[in-house]
Write an enzyme that holds these catalytic residues in place. Sequence first.
Site, PDB file in Angstrom:
ATOM      1  N   HIS A 131       0.865  -1.206   0.000  1.00 18.98           N
ATOM      2  CA  HIS A 131       0.000   0.000   0.000  1.00 18.98           C
ATOM      3  C   HIS A 131       0.886   1.235   0.000  1.00 18.98           C
ATOM      4  O   HIS A 131       0.808   2.050   0.921  1.00 18.98           O
ATOM      5  CB  HIS A 131      -0.883   0.051   1.258  1.00 18.98           C
ATOM      6  CG  HIS A 131      -2.127  -0.778   1.189  1.00 18.98           C
ATOM      7  ND1 HIS A 131      -2.865  -1.067   2.296  1.00 18.98           N
ATOM      8  CD2 HIS A 131      -2.761  -1.331   0.138  1.00 18.98           C
ATOM      9  CE1 HIS A 131      -3.906  -1.802   1.949  1.00 18.98           C
ATOM     10  NE2 HIS A 131      -3.873  -1.971   0.646  1.00 18.98           N
ATOM     11  N   HIS A 176     -12.711  -8.620  -5.134  1.00 10.51           N
ATOM     12  CA  HIS A 176     -12.234  -7.283  -4.729  1.00 10.51           C
ATOM     13  C   HIS A 176     -11.383  -6.752  -5.878  1.00 10.51           C
ATOM     14  O   HIS A 176     -10.681  -7.520  -6.544  1.00 10.51           O
ATOM     15  CB  HIS A 176     -11.420  -7.477  -3.440  1.00 10.51           C
ATOM     16  CG  HIS A 176     -10.704  -6.291  -2.901  1.00 10.51           C
ATOM     17  ND1 HIS A 176     -11.199  -5.016  -2.927  1.00 10.51           N
ATOM     18  CD2 HIS A 176      -9.514  -6.198  -2.246  1.00 10.51           C
ATOM     19  CE1 HIS A 176     -10.342  -4.197  -2.331  1.00 10.51           C
ATOM     20  NE2 HIS A 176      -9.315  -4.889  -1.914  1.00 10.51           N
ATOM     21  N   GLU A 204      -8.889  -4.329  -5.802  1.00  8.40           N
ATOM     22  CA  GLU A 204      -7.565  -3.735  -5.569  1.00  8.40           C
ATOM     23  C   GLU A 204      -6.504  -4.499  -6.361  1.00  8.40           C
ATOM     24  O   GLU A 204      -6.607  -5.715  -6.577  1.00  8.40           O
ATOM     25  CB  GLU A 204      -7.243  -3.714  -4.063  1.00  8.40           C
ATOM     26  CG  GLU A 204      -6.121  -2.740  -3.743  1.00  8.40           C
ATOM     27  CD  GLU A 204      -6.028  -2.359  -2.263  1.00  8.40           C
ATOM     28  OE1 GLU A 204      -6.765  -2.914  -1.433  1.00  8.40           O
ATOM     29  OE2 GLU A 204      -5.193  -1.472  -1.958  1.00  8.40           O
ATOM     30  N   ASP A 234      -3.603  -5.735  -6.035  1.00 10.26           N
ATOM     31  CA  ASP A 234      -2.881  -6.941  -5.597  1.00 10.26           C
ATOM     32  C   ASP A 234      -3.694  -8.208  -5.878  1.00 10.26           C
ATOM     33  O   ASP A 234      -3.143  -9.304  -5.871  1.00 10.26           O
ATOM     34  CB  ASP A 234      -2.467  -6.872  -4.119  1.00 10.26           C
ATOM     35  CG  ASP A 234      -3.588  -6.472  -3.188  1.00 10.26           C
ATOM     36  OD1 ASP A 234      -4.492  -5.747  -3.619  1.00 10.26           O
ATOM     37  OD2 ASP A 234      -3.561  -6.873  -2.009  1.00 10.26           O
ATOM     38  N   HIS A 240     -12.451  -4.754   2.834  1.00 13.29           N
ATOM     39  CA  HIS A 240     -12.282  -3.406   3.360  1.00 13.29           C
ATOM     40  C   HIS A 240     -12.577  -2.303   2.333  1.00 13.29           C
ATOM     41  O   HIS A 240     -12.318  -1.130   2.615  1.00 13.29           O
ATOM     42  CB  HIS A 240     -10.832  -3.258   3.868  1.00 13.29           C
ATOM     43  CG  HIS A 240      -9.778  -3.278   2.780  1.00 13.29           C
ATOM     44  ND1 HIS A 240      -8.925  -2.199   2.617  1.00 13.29           N
ATOM     45  CD2 HIS A 240      -9.443  -4.160   1.815  1.00 13.29           C
ATOM     46  CE1 HIS A 240      -8.096  -2.442   1.620  1.00 13.29           C
ATOM     47  NE2 HIS A 240      -8.387  -3.615   1.115  1.00 13.29           N
ATOM     48  N   ASP A 248      -9.665 -10.132   1.396  1.00 14.87           N
ATOM     49  CA  ASP A 248      -8.722  -9.528   2.353  1.00 14.87           C
ATOM     50  C   ASP A 248      -9.062  -9.856   3.814  1.00 14.87           C
ATOM     51  O   ASP A 248      -8.157  -9.913   4.658  1.00 14.87           O
ATOM     52  CB  ASP A 248      -8.704  -8.005   2.186  1.00 14.87           C
ATOM     53  CG  ASP A 248      -7.785  -7.563   1.055  1.00 14.87           C
ATOM     54  OD1 ASP A 248      -6.752  -8.212   0.843  1.00 14.87           O
ATOM     55  OD2 ASP A 248      -8.103  -6.563   0.394  1.00 14.87           O
ATOM     56  N   TYR A 298      -2.686  -7.030  10.553  1.00 15.98           N
ATOM     57  CA  TYR A 298      -3.527  -6.850   9.368  1.00 15.98           C
ATOM     58  C   TYR A 298      -4.855  -6.195   9.753  1.00 15.98           C
ATOM     59  O   TYR A 298      -5.308  -5.239   9.117  1.00 15.98           O
ATOM     60  CB  TYR A 298      -3.776  -8.215   8.720  1.00 15.98           C
ATOM     61  CG  TYR A 298      -4.277  -8.132   7.310  1.00 15.98           C
ATOM     62  CD1 TYR A 298      -3.400  -8.125   6.243  1.00 15.98           C
ATOM     63  CD2 TYR A 298      -5.639  -8.031   7.047  1.00 15.98           C
ATOM     64  CE1 TYR A 298      -3.862  -8.036   4.950  1.00 15.98           C
ATOM     65  CE2 TYR A 298      -6.108  -7.946   5.763  1.00 15.98           C
ATOM     66  CZ  TYR A 298      -5.216  -7.949   4.711  1.00 15.98           C
ATOM     67  OH  TYR A 298      -5.677  -7.848   3.436  1.00 15.98           O
ATOM     68  N   HIS A 345      -4.513 -13.269   1.363  1.00 17.89           N
ATOM     69  CA  HIS A 345      -3.115 -13.064   1.785  1.00 17.89           C
ATOM     70  C   HIS A 345      -2.796 -14.052   2.894  1.00 17.89           C
ATOM     71  O   HIS A 345      -3.623 -14.263   3.802  1.00 17.89           O
ATOM     72  CB  HIS A 345      -2.896 -11.661   2.360  1.00 17.89           C
ATOM     73  CG  HIS A 345      -3.069 -10.554   1.371  1.00 17.89           C
ATOM     74  ND1 HIS A 345      -2.214 -10.332   0.316  1.00 17.89           N
ATOM     75  CD2 HIS A 345      -4.016  -9.585   1.288  1.00 17.89           C
ATOM     76  CE1 HIS A 345      -2.628  -9.274  -0.369  1.00 17.89           C
ATOM     77  NE2 HIS A 345      -3.718  -8.803   0.187  1.00 17.89           N
TER      78      HIS A 345
END
Length: 395
Positions: free
Chosen positions: A24, A80, A82, A84, A146, A165, A193, A226
């Site tokens: 991030h 999601h 994002e 990654d 998130h 996540d 996390y 993750h």
Amino acid sequence: MSAVKLLPGVYWVGVVDWNVRAFHGHTYITKRGSTYNSYLIVDEKIALIDTVYGPFSDQLLANIAEIVPPEKIDYIISNHGETDHSGSLPALKKACPNAKHFGTAKVKETLEKMYYLGLDLHVVKSGDTLSLGKKTLSFIEAPMLHWPDSMFTYLAEDALLFPNDAFGQHLASSARFSDEVDAGALIEEAEAYFANILWPFSSMVLRKIDELVKMKLPVKMIAPSHGVIWRKDPMQIVNSYVEWAKNTTRKKVVIAYETMWGSTEKMAYRIVDGLVSEGVEVKLYDVAHTDNTEMIREMLYARGYIFGSSTHDNNMLPNLAMFLEFLKGLKPTGRKAAAFGSFGWAGGAVKEMESFIASPGIEIVQPGLSVKFVPNADELKKCFEFGVEFAKKLV
Ligand code: FEO
């Protein structure tokens, strides 16, 4: 790493990023590396749940190819948007151009604006299902766990939850399951996390867990995007999330300070002594030499925060200012705080810290303590008493 079979017809095809240390941007220091987990489900239809960070696209495709030719993928699920977890979509789109793509309305918006690929994404909502043949995927929207676009996918026949996540950890390892890694490191990374990513969304976390409990879905395995997969007693991490999201604190103080020539540090050490004399657990950090991620993790359980800074140009020092800015974004609640610091010809840092940290969630519980130049014996005694007084406010 090669693909790993989790269950009959279910494979981990993600990648281990052993060397990532800044995540991030530089807001999250991943001292143990991370993984980007992608899951392949092989049934009459073949589905891929999430992809991996773009630079690892070739590795993802190679792992998939160990199980099936990538062009055979029928469905791609984006839990999601994002990068990654979506960064390999351009490579996948080339590898399996006919695969149908599923996600929330918000993920569609996210991916369209990120990749400009004209992705023909089919929008799904909570309760929608997708049959793969013998296995069925169900979708559960999870906004703000998130991101607004977040979604969980549930594989009913295997009681397997893919929450993206949520319940993740930045932990690179050769093992894929929670019961195969060091338990202390695992809980530390799961806690870090939650504290650094999900803390501000605690009320949504509690609501979503409550909703899942009411759905009475059996859960035998939780496979986040993750870190390792929760296999033995997977509800352990769900219960930890409930405890963290309920803002559970203990008689613990984190002192975060920055010092110019050592006087503020001397004050900090005596404040620690005062706190410890009252039976308080203390963590002390010089913010110029510690990463935010670790300090924030320690702040999750701490009922009290004490901030210290020397005065520089009538203000606090810059590393502490940056840390406070970051902490504010995590919106801690129900915390007690105080400030201290040394100054030279003019003060200002204590006042600045107090006005910056005071918020609906952080209450300044005692007057700040300032010392001119180097603290003498009387002033060090005041520092000790400052710690004692603060400890008594932690009930
Ligand atoms: Fe929200 Fe792991 O990305």
